[in-house]
Design a protein around this motif. Structure first.
Motif, PDB file in Angstrom:
ATOM      1  N   GLY A 139       0.788  -1.142   0.041  1.00 33.92           N
ATOM      2  CA  GLY A 139      -0.071   0.019   0.198  1.00 33.92           C
ATOM      3  C   GLY A 139       0.899   1.358  -0.048  1.00 33.92           C
ATOM      4  O   GLY A 139       0.421   2.195  -0.544  1.00 33.92           O
ATOM      5  N   GLN A 140       1.942   1.231   0.814  1.00 31.88           N
ATOM      6  CA  GLN A 140       2.956   2.323   0.677  1.00 31.88           C
ATOM      7  C   GLN A 140       3.338   2.607  -0.585  1.00 31.88           C
ATOM      8  O   GLN A 140       3.639   3.773  -0.907  1.00 31.88           O
ATOM      9  CB  GLN A 140       3.929   2.114   1.866  1.00 31.88           C
ATOM     10  N   LEU A 141       3.901   1.547  -1.144  1.00 32.89           N
ATOM     11  CA  LEU A 141       4.440   1.627  -2.606  1.00 32.89           C
ATOM     12  C   LEU A 141       3.611   2.355  -3.547  1.00 32.89           C
ATOM     13  O   LEU A 141       3.942   2.740  -4.408  1.00 32.89           O
ATOM     14  CB  LEU A 141       5.039   0.342  -3.022  1.00 32.89           C
ATOM     15  N   LYS A 142       2.044   1.960  -3.354  1.00 33.89           N
ATOM     16  CA  LYS A 142       1.117   2.291  -4.255  1.00 33.89           C
ATOM     17  C   LYS A 142       0.939   3.786  -4.319  1.00 33.89           C
ATOM     18  O   LYS A 142       1.152   4.593  -5.072  1.00 33.89           O
ATOM     19  CB  LYS A 142      -0.153   1.493  -3.898  1.00 33.89           C
ATOM     20  N   LEU A 143       1.183   4.299  -2.921  1.00 32.55           N
ATOM     21  CA  LEU A 143       1.237   5.909  -2.640  1.00 32.55           C
ATOM     22  C   LEU A 143       2.205   6.465  -2.987  1.00 32.55           C
ATOM     23  O   LEU A 143       2.228   7.416  -3.569  1.00 32.55           O
ATOM     24  CB  LEU A 143       0.933   6.014  -1.121  1.00 32.55           C
ATOM     25  N   THR A 149       7.308   8.975  -6.185  1.00 33.91           N
ATOM     26  CA  THR A 149       8.627   8.567  -5.228  1.00 33.91           C
ATOM     27  C   THR A 149       8.885   7.083  -5.280  1.00 33.91           C
ATOM     28  O   THR A 149       9.573   6.880  -4.079  1.00 33.91           O
ATOM     29  CB  THR A 149       8.440   9.242  -3.888  1.00 33.91           C
ATOM     30  N   MET A 150       8.440   6.372  -6.038  1.00 33.53           N
ATOM     31  CA  MET A 150       8.300   5.118  -6.075  1.00 33.53           C
ATOM     32  C   MET A 150       9.803   4.452  -6.034  1.00 33.53           C
ATOM     33  O   MET A 150      10.336   3.729  -5.285  1.00 33.53           O
ATOM     34  CB  MET A 150       7.559   4.214  -6.717  1.00 33.53           C
ATOM     35  N   LEU A 151      10.652   4.941  -7.011  1.00 29.66           N
ATOM     36  CA  LEU A 151      12.154   4.648  -7.220  1.00 29.66           C
ATOM     37  C   LEU A 151      12.796   5.142  -6.052  1.00 29.66           C
ATOM     38  O   LEU A 151      13.755   4.161  -5.793  1.00 29.66           O
ATOM     39  CB  LEU A 151      12.322   5.484  -8.664  1.00 29.66           C
ATOM     40  N   ALA A 152      12.681   6.080  -5.354  1.00 34.45           N
ATOM     41  CA  ALA A 152      13.468   6.257  -4.229  1.00 34.45           C
ATOM     42  C   ALA A 152      13.254   5.356  -3.135  1.00 34.45           C
ATOM     43  O   ALA A 152      14.009   5.103  -2.162  1.00 34.45           O
ATOM     44  CB  ALA A 152      13.012   7.805  -3.875  1.00 34.45           C
ATOM     45  N   ASP A 174      -2.527  -7.848  -5.872  1.00 35.31           N
ATOM     46  CA  ASP A 174      -2.977  -7.144  -7.204  1.00 35.31           C
ATOM     47  C   ASP A 174      -1.777  -7.285  -8.199  1.00 35.31           C
ATOM     48  O   ASP A 174      -0.565  -7.164  -7.938  1.00 35.31           O
ATOM     49  CB  ASP A 174      -3.892  -6.008  -7.105  1.00 35.31           C
ATOM     50  N   PRO A 175      -2.337  -6.756  -9.638  1.00 33.32           N
ATOM     51  CA  PRO A 175      -1.159  -6.748 -10.515  1.00 33.32           C
ATOM     52  C   PRO A 175       0.057  -5.662 -10.169  1.00 33.32           C
ATOM     53  O   PRO A 175       1.438  -6.075 -10.372  1.00 33.32           O
ATOM     54  CB  PRO A 175      -1.828  -6.095 -11.767  1.00 33.32           C
ATOM     55  N   GLN A 176      -0.260  -4.314  -9.443  1.00 32.24           N
ATOM     56  CA  GLN A 176       0.669  -3.538  -9.138  1.00 32.24           C
ATOM     57  C   GLN A 176       1.422  -4.018  -7.860  1.00 32.24           C
ATOM     58  O   GLN A 176       2.889  -3.931  -7.944  1.00 32.24           O
ATOM     59  CB  GLN A 176       0.007  -2.419  -8.613  1.00 32.24           C
ATOM     60  N   SER A 177       0.961  -4.713  -6.983  1.00 31.28           N
ATOM     61  CA  SER A 177       1.770  -5.357  -5.994  1.00 31.28           C
ATOM     62  C   SER A 177       2.584  -6.330  -6.337  1.00 31.28           C
ATOM     63  O   SER A 177       3.636  -6.362  -5.635  1.00 31.28           O
ATOM     64  CB  SER A 177       0.538  -5.841  -4.911  1.00 31.28           C
ATOM     65  N   ARG A 178       2.252  -7.103  -7.347  1.00 32.34           N
ATOM     66  CA  ARG A 178       3.154  -8.270  -7.635  1.00 32.34           C
ATOM     67  C   ARG A 178       4.419  -7.759  -8.275  1.00 32.34           C
ATOM     68  O   ARG A 178       5.223  -8.104  -8.236  1.00 32.34           O
ATOM     69  CB  ARG A 178       2.220  -8.922  -8.893  1.00 32.34           C
ATOM     70  N   LEU A 179       4.289  -6.648  -9.072  1.00 33.00           N
ATOM     71  CA  LEU A 179       5.219  -5.875  -9.676  1.00 33.00           C
ATOM     72  C   LEU A 179       6.180  -5.412  -8.929  1.00 33.00           C
ATOM     73  O   LEU A 179       7.422  -5.389  -8.807  1.00 33.00           O
ATOM     74  CB  LEU A 179       4.910  -4.883 -10.763  1.00 33.00           C
ATOM     75  N   ALA A 180       5.613  -4.845  -7.707  1.00 34.61           N
ATOM     76  CA  ALA A 180       6.292  -4.023  -6.638  1.00 34.61           C
ATOM     77  C   ALA A 180       7.076  -5.170  -5.816  1.00 34.61           C
ATOM     78  O   ALA A 180       8.500  -5.014  -5.725  1.00 34.61           O
ATOM     79  CB  ALA A 180       5.559  -3.284  -5.674  1.00 34.61           C
TER      80      ALA A 180
END
Length: 248
Positions: A139-143, A149-152, A174-180
């Motif tokens: 969830g934090q990475l989605k935000l 700021t995800m790369l940081a 979910d798809p975004q979490s899998r990739l993260a």
């Protein structure tokens, strides 16, 4: 003269040296020491103070949910916890060798406590650690992605000596979490150590992660050279007679 020296130590933030010098002035211990011994005492006091403050910063930065200690682990319950294995993990060779650790078992068997105790021990030995619930991290990475700021954030996670992913797989990816997750594992593979706790057996992680290509990529990087602790049995929380005296 001594007060001036103390003030200079304080301004230079030599707090360990300040305390040692002040104590010796008050107790007259200095009179029984040679000049070399007294300087060694001041330097050792400063060294210890800086190390202790560094450890406390590392523990605060790790964001542990609670205090935990390897010395307070209770081996009296039947749950498959091997004391020798825990002692080997306490050597922290897995961090030096960049190996991952999986701690699996049903709820209440002490997975999170063991992972946290290893994290505390790593902080006390100079390693940079972060403890996080897996779903909350996603969830934090989605935000972070929404803020740009995800790369940081991923770079910060990559630099950690030990990342503790707690409650892995309790919520579907979910798809975004899998990739993260793939980004995290890829960045840390054979460079850093990741400790994963889960109620779900490792053999079922493929289905939990979901999409075949991503699941293959993630598991191929973490499964083959991992160390495993498999716990079983009834929840220790139900067995506690005195919550303050029984440790997981």
């Amino acid at each position: 003269m001594n007060n001036e020296t103390l003030e200079k130590m304080r301004q230079l933030r030599l707090y360990g040296m300040y305390d040692a010098f002040k104590t010796n002035l008050e107790t007259s211990v200095k009179e029984s020491l040679t000049a070399d011994q007294f300087v060694a005492l001041l330097v050792a006091s400063e060294w210890d103070d800086r190390r202790n403050r560094s450890v406390q910063r590392a523990i605060r930065g790790a964001s542990f949910r609670y205090n935990a200690s390897l010395e307070q682990i209770d081996y009296s319950f039947e749950r498959g916890l091997d004391k020798n294995q825990v002692h080997r993990l306490a050597g922290l060779e897995f961090i030096k060798e960049h190996k991952d650790v999986f701690i699996t078992g049903s709820t209440g068997t002490g997975k999170s406590y063991l992972a946290t105790a290893l994290g505390y021990h790593a902080c006390q030995n100079g390693y940079k650690v972060m403890y996080v619930n897996t779903a909350k991290l996603m969830g934090q990475l989605k935000l972070a992605k929404a803020k740009g700021t995800m790369l940081a954030e991923l770079k910060r996670i990559e630099r950690l000596d030990m990342l503790i992913l707690d409650d892995f797989g309790l919520q579907p990816f979910d798809p975004q979490s899998r990739l993260a997750l793939l980004d995290i594992i890829e960045d840390r593979h054979q460079k850093r150590s990741t400790v994963i706790t889960s109620q779900i057996p490792v053999k079922e992680w493929y289905d939990i992660i979901g999409e075949k290509t991503v699941a293959d990529a993630v598991l191929d990087r973490i499964v083959h050279h991992s160390l495993r602790v498999e716990l079983f049995g009834e929840s220790l929380r139900r067995k506690k007679t005195n919550p303050e005296n029984v440790f997981l």
